[in-house]
Design an enzyme around this catalytic site. Structure first.
Site, mmCIF file in Angstrom:
data_model
loop_
_atom_site.group_PDB
_atom_site.id
_atom_site.type_symbol
_atom_site.label_atom_id
_atom_site.label_comp_id
_atom_site.label_asym_id
_atom_site.label_seq_id
_atom_site.Cartn_x
_atom_site.Cartn_y
_atom_site.Cartn_z
ATOM 1 N N GLU A 94 -5.511 -4.681 10.255
ATOM 2 C CA GLU A 94 -4.747 -3.470 10.478
ATOM 3 C C GLU A 94 -5.028 -2.908 12.055
ATOM 4 O OE1 GLU A 94 -2.557 -2.577 6.975
ATOM 5 O OE2 GLU A 94 -4.194 -1.596 7.016
ATOM 6 N N SER A 124 3.178 -1.302 11.224
ATOM 7 C CA SER A 124 4.595 -1.424 10.800
ATOM 8 C C SER A 124 5.168 -2.679 10.695
ATOM 9 C CB SER A 124 4.903 -1.426 12.067
ATOM 10 O OG SER A 124 4.529 0.171 12.345
ATOM 11 N N HIS A 174 -9.239 1.375 4.944
ATOM 12 C CA HIS A 174 -8.886 1.121 5.393
ATOM 13 C C HIS A 174 -8.580 2.763 7.051
ATOM 14 C CE1 HIS A 174 -4.112 2.835 6.242
ATOM 15 N NE2 HIS A 174 -4.068 1.737 5.635
ATOM 16 N N GLY A 217 2.400 -0.824 4.438
ATOM 17 C CA GLY A 217 2.920 0.466 4.077
ATOM 18 C C GLY A 217 4.276 0.942 3.715
ATOM 19 N N GLY A 218 4.548 1.456 4.821
ATOM 20 C CA GLY A 218 6.178 2.096 4.438
ATOM 21 C C GLY A 218 7.001 1.056 4.461
ATOM 22 N N GLU A 264 -6.951 4.897 7.809
ATOM 23 C CA GLU A 264 -7.061 5.825 7.272
ATOM 24 C C GLU A 264 -8.056 6.970 6.635
ATOM 25 O OE1 GLU A 264 -3.199 5.523 4.827
ATOM 26 O OE2 GLU A 264 -1.960 5.624 6.806
ATOM 27 N N ASN A 319 0.710 -0.993 0.057
ATOM 28 C CA ASN A 319 -0.172 -0.201 0.247
ATOM 29 C C ASN A 319 0.979 1.470 -0.229
ATOM 30 O OD1 ASN A 319 -2.167 1.916 0.452
ATOM 31 N ND2 ASN A 319 -2.547 1.310 2.370
ATOM 32 N N TRP A 320 1.482 1.817 -1.209
ATOM 33 C CA TRP A 320 2.008 2.766 -1.530
ATOM 34 C C TRP A 320 1.251 4.456 -1.074
ATOM 35 C CZ3 TRP A 320 4.169 3.046 -7.145
ATOM 36 C CH2 TRP A 320 4.619 1.461 -7.360
ATOM 37 N N LYS A 321 0.469 3.855 -0.353
ATOM 38 C CA LYS A 321 0.042 5.293 -0.039
ATOM 39 C C LYS A 321 -0.076 6.779 -1.730
ATOM 40 C CE LYS A 321 -0.171 2.995 4.428
ATOM 41 N NZ LYS A 321 -0.357 3.897 6.470
ATOM 42 N N GLY A 325 1.854 2.574 10.944
ATOM 43 C CA GLY A 325 2.922 3.689 10.770
ATOM 44 C C GLY A 325 3.484 4.227 11.890
#
Ligand code: PGA
Length: 247
Positions: free
Chosen positions: A160, A206, A89, A227-228, A91, A9-11, A166
């Site tokens: 999640e 994470s 998600h 993600g990151g 976010e 997930n590159w966001k 994050g």
């Protein structure tokens, strides 16, 4: 045996090494039975499939067309070669105020359009600290128990925990295993029976090459939503290697 997934997930980010370099590196990785899905921002969706990597979108509308400025429909995503769509998600829930009824409508339309939804659920730290996790996740699962699930070919759940996204603070393998057990119980109660045992449950929050082994060995999961650490092909490949090893 359940399908296994590794989803990037590159966001609203791009890999510093460049989109094509990244995708070429991931196409070379030894995925064994793991399906790699890359979910870039919308303008980059068409760049993914030429590398023979499954294409994911990070969101979709709950309408197929019309006066909805800024939205993208499931049908348009299918037209861009998208196979998977991340829904619910945290976010989207927190920053864009998406609530369960909207997520349930998106889920239904995504399934009707032939997309495989990756439905995200997870508790915040207050829920975790007050011991309400099982009930909270059961409510999220019940809220998405829609008739369209009967006709879905595949659905993927991503557990999640919001406090782990994050933050650099991942859930332990043991904690994830316990929660995955609770999620399966809720699926058995609220979703069509065939989902309880067969549906892949991923962990996200994470995930890095350093914690992947504990999560794979003790977590009882079928893959990761990252993600990151998914923005760097060498880190994402290292996570893939950890997952693939545990076949
Ligand atoms: P993270 O994000 O790996 O950066 O914690 C996970 C996610 O938001 O899906």
């Amino acid at each position: 045996m359940r399908k296994r997934y590794l989803i990037a997930n590159w966001k609203m980010n791009l890999p510093p090494e460049g989109v094509d370099n990244y995708l070429a590196a991931m196409a070379r990785a030894d995925a064994r039975d793991v399906t790699i899905v890359v979910a870039p921002p919308f303008p980059f969706l068409r760049d993914v499939s030429p590398h023979r990597i499954a294409v994911g979108a990070q969101n979709c509308s709950d309408h197929q067309n019309g006066a909805f400025t800024g939205e993208v429909s499931p049908g348009m995503l299918r037209g861009c070669g998208v196979d998977y769509v991340i829904l619910g998600h945290s976010e989207r829930r927190q920053i864009f105020h998406e609530a369960d009824p909207l997520i349930a409508r998106k889920l239904a339309l995504a399934i009707e359009t032939g997309l495989t939804p990756v439905l995200c659920i997870g508790e915040d730290i207050r829920v975790r600290d007050t011991g309400q996790v099982a009930r909270f996740l059961a409510d999220q699962i019940r809220a998405t128990a829609i008739p369209a699930l009967e006709m879905a070919k595949d659905v993927v759940i991503a557990y999640e925990p919001v406090w782990a996204i994050g933050t650099g603070r991942n859930a332990s393998g043991a904690m994830v295993a316990e929660t995955v057990g609770e999620i399966r119980q809720s699926l058995e109660r609220f979703w069509p029976a065939r989902y309880a045992a067969g549906l892949p449950i991923l962990y996200g929050g994470s995930v890095t090459p350093d914690n992947v082994d504990d999560l794979v060995v003790s977590g009882g999961i079928d893959g990761f939503l990252v993600g990151g650490a998914s923005l760097d092909s060498s880190k994402f490949s290292a996570i893939l290697a950890g997952l693939a090893r545990a076949a």
